[in-house]
Design a protein around this motif. Structure first.
Motif, PDB file in Angstrom:
ATOM      1  N   ASP A  26       0.829  -1.202   0.000  1.00 18.89           N
ATOM      2  CA  ASP A  26       0.000   0.000   0.000  1.00 18.89           C
ATOM      3  C   ASP A  26       0.865   1.255   0.000  1.00 18.89           C
ATOM      4  O   ASP A  26       1.961   1.273   0.581  1.00 18.89           O
ATOM      5  CB  ASP A  26      -0.900   0.024   1.236  1.00 18.89           C
ATOM      6  N   PRO A  27       0.397   2.322  -0.620  1.00 22.54           N
ATOM      7  CA  PRO A  27       1.171   3.566  -0.631  1.00 22.54           C
ATOM      8  C   PRO A  27       1.225   4.207   0.745  1.00 22.54           C
ATOM      9  O   PRO A  27       0.282   4.082   1.539  1.00 22.54           O
ATOM     10  CB  PRO A  27       0.394   4.447  -1.626  1.00 22.54           C
ATOM     11  N   LYS A  28       2.339   4.862   1.019  1.00 22.06           N
ATOM     12  CA  LYS A  28       2.477   5.610   2.271  1.00 22.06           C
ATOM     13  C   LYS A  28       2.129   7.067   1.968  1.00 22.06           C
ATOM     14  O   LYS A  28       2.748   7.698   1.109  1.00 22.06           O
ATOM     15  CB  LYS A  28       3.899   5.469   2.806  1.00 22.06           C
ATOM     16  N   LEU A  29       1.140   7.597   2.683  1.00 23.15           N
ATOM     17  CA  LEU A  29       0.548   8.889   2.355  1.00 23.15           C
ATOM     18  C   LEU A  29       0.620   9.858   3.525  1.00 23.15           C
ATOM     19  O   LEU A  29       0.596   9.460   4.689  1.00 23.15           O
ATOM     20  CB  LEU A  29      -0.922   8.687   1.959  1.00 23.15           C
ATOM     21  N   GLY A  30       0.686  11.146   3.185  1.00 25.73           N
ATOM     22  CA  GLY A  30       0.716  12.174   4.227  1.00 25.73           C
ATOM     23  C   GLY A  30       0.002  13.445   3.795  1.00 25.73           C
ATOM     24  O   GLY A  30      -0.170  13.694   2.600  1.00 25.73           O
ATOM     25  N   PHE A  54     -11.092   8.152   1.602  1.00 25.95           N
ATOM     26  CA  PHE A  54     -10.162   7.206   0.987  1.00 25.95           C
ATOM     27  C   PHE A  54      -9.777   6.111   1.988  1.00 25.95           C
ATOM     28  O   PHE A  54      -9.777   4.915   1.657  1.00 25.95           O
ATOM     29  CB  PHE A  54      -8.905   7.949   0.520  1.00 25.95           C
ATOM     30  N   LYS A  55      -9.479   6.508   3.206  1.00 25.54           N
ATOM     31  CA  LYS A  55      -9.081   5.555   4.243  1.00 25.54           C
ATOM     32  C   LYS A  55     -10.202   4.560   4.532  1.00 25.54           C
ATOM     33  O   LYS A  55      -9.967   3.354   4.678  1.00 25.54           O
ATOM     34  CB  LYS A  55      -8.711   6.309   5.524  1.00 25.54           C
ATOM     35  N   LYS A  56     -11.437   5.067   4.602  1.00 21.96           N
ATOM     36  CA  LYS A  56     -12.582   4.199   4.897  1.00 21.96           C
ATOM     37  C   LYS A  56     -12.789   3.154   3.806  1.00 21.96           C
ATOM     38  O   LYS A  56     -13.103   1.999   4.090  1.00 21.96           O
ATOM     39  CB  LYS A  56     -13.843   5.056   5.048  1.00 21.96           C
ATOM     40  N   ASN A  61      -4.109   4.032   5.749  1.00 26.92           N
ATOM     41  CA  ASN A  61      -4.031   5.192   6.625  1.00 26.92           C
ATOM     42  C   ASN A  61      -3.151   6.284   6.029  1.00 26.92           C
ATOM     43  O   ASN A  61      -2.526   6.100   4.977  1.00 26.92           O
ATOM     44  CB  ASN A  61      -3.485   4.779   7.992  1.00 26.92           C
ATOM     45  N   PHE A  62      -3.093   7.417   6.710  1.00 34.18           N
ATOM     46  CA  PHE A  62      -2.256   8.529   6.267  1.00 34.18           C
ATOM     47  C   PHE A  62      -1.742   9.277   7.497  1.00 34.18           C
ATOM     48  O   PHE A  62      -2.387   9.283   8.546  1.00 34.18           O
ATOM     49  CB  PHE A  62      -3.031   9.481   5.345  1.00 34.18           C
ATOM     50  N   ILE A  63      -0.572   9.864   7.343  1.00 43.98           N
ATOM     51  CA  ILE A  63       0.002  10.691   8.414  1.00 43.98           C
ATOM     52  C   ILE A  63      -0.453  12.117   8.180  1.00 43.98           C
ATOM     53  O   ILE A  63      -0.443  12.618   7.053  1.00 43.98           O
ATOM     54  CB  ILE A  63       1.541  10.636   8.384  1.00 43.98           C
TER      55      ILE A  63
END
Length: 334
Positions: A26-30, A54-56, A61-63
């Motif tokens: 999964d991509p790491k997002l912030g 998007f998270k739901k 998840n995202f930072i």
């Protein structure tokens, strides 16, 4: 002990492991919010809602961190980039220079800048045709106004905010050529986006001059404008998010800027491997801006107002009405 915003940000970085994605693939997002904060009930909150959607849907998840100043935005971006995130979303034009600088330092990290244009092969800049949505609420304001004196409270006197004001005035004067639009700005620094007391004070001054409908384009400061409109029995117009629910029966409509869709789309594109750099402009036709009509303002929008606004909306989408963008013309034609 109460932590400072900077301390909270550092804590967020430290918690990055807890915010890890569902799987290694999964991509790491912030996200880096601007000074208004993610609960400004406007611009930043819309971005948060898009990321949350998007998270739901994906369980990815995202930072999230908040920059309290332009200088801190650069530090936040660099801190996230060092964690080798795949995509970092920067919320607000004030982060333009920071994005351009940090993106150059970290060419393998992708960046999406909302409301500004930054150069870089790893940057997607998303802009909006604010003038088009503002034109629509200007039409509604001119028709709803009894005094034919309209108000506009902006955050800072910059081209972006002038684009809102100019579109608003174009829509109003296309409806009633003799309508008067009184404009004021909250301040000259980032603090102007989070000063509801000043936003209310400017609205009160405009009401004393005969204004009976005011368009608030000032982030958190605009909440003070809308509250004062409610207290004085006048009409307010929200911005960015649909703010009709804040004061039902007092907010005529909201000029909705779909920052949520922009963030959601960017995150989803990164997940699906379809993300591209460049500049994306979103207007009425692209679903980037619009006006808000719901149960909270239904009684304020007469059939005549609705018909006129929807007609203007169609004409803009069809190219029959060209709304001048202040930023391109460097002046307002009305």
């Amino acid at each position: 002990m109460k932590l400072s915003p900077f301390s909270l940000t550092i804590a967020a970085f430290a918690a990055a492991g807890a915010c890890a994605s569902a799987s290694a693939a999964d991509p790491k997002l912030g996200i880096v919010y601007d000074a208004g904060g993610k609960f400004d009930k406007s611009f930043n909150q819309s971005a948060f809602e898009g990321a949350s959607r998007f998270k739901k849907e994906t369980n990815i998840n995202f930072i999230e961190v908040q920059a309290s100043s332009d200088t801190q935005a650069e530090q936040m971006l660099r801190g996230l980039a060092r964690k080798n995130l795949d995509l970092i979303a920067s919320i607000g034009f004030a982060q333009t220079q920071a994005v351009q600088k940090v993106a150059k330092e970290f060419p393998k990290v992708h960046f999406v800048l909302i409301d500004g244009v930054a150069q870089g092969a790893n940057v997607n800049s998303v802009t909006f045709k604010e003038e088009e949505g503002s034109y629509l609420v200007g039409v509604a304001a001119a028709m709803a106004s009894k005094s034919k004196k309209l108000g506009f409270v902006g955050g800072i006197d910059i081209p972006l905010i002038r684009a809102f004001a100019c579109g608003y005035e174009q829509g109003a004067k296309a409806t009633y050529p003799k309508v008067e639009v009184i404009q004021n700005m909250v301040g000259t620094t980032a603090a102007a986006w989070n000063d509801p007391a000043k936003g209310g004070e400017l609205a009160r001054s405009q009401f004393e001059r005969g204004v009976d409908v005011v368009f608030a384009v000032a982030g958190g400061s605009g909440l003070g404008t809308l509250q004062t409109a409610k207290e004085k029995g006048k009409l307010g117009i929200g911005v960015d998010s649909n703010q009709n629910h804040l004061y039902p029966g007092s907010i005529l409509t909201s000029m909705v800027k779909r920052v949520d869709n922009a963030i959601y789309d960017s995150f989803m594109q990164m997940k699906n491997g379809t993300w591209k750099a460049g500049v994306t402009a979103k207007g009425l036709k692209e679903g980037g801006v619009d006006w808000a009509l719901d149960e909270n303002n239904r009684k304020l929008i007469t059939p005549e107002i609705e018909k006129r606004v929807l007609g203007a909306r169609k004409d803009i989408i069809d190219g029959k009405v060209k709304v001048v963008d202040y930023r391109a013309a460097n002046h307002c034609p009305v």
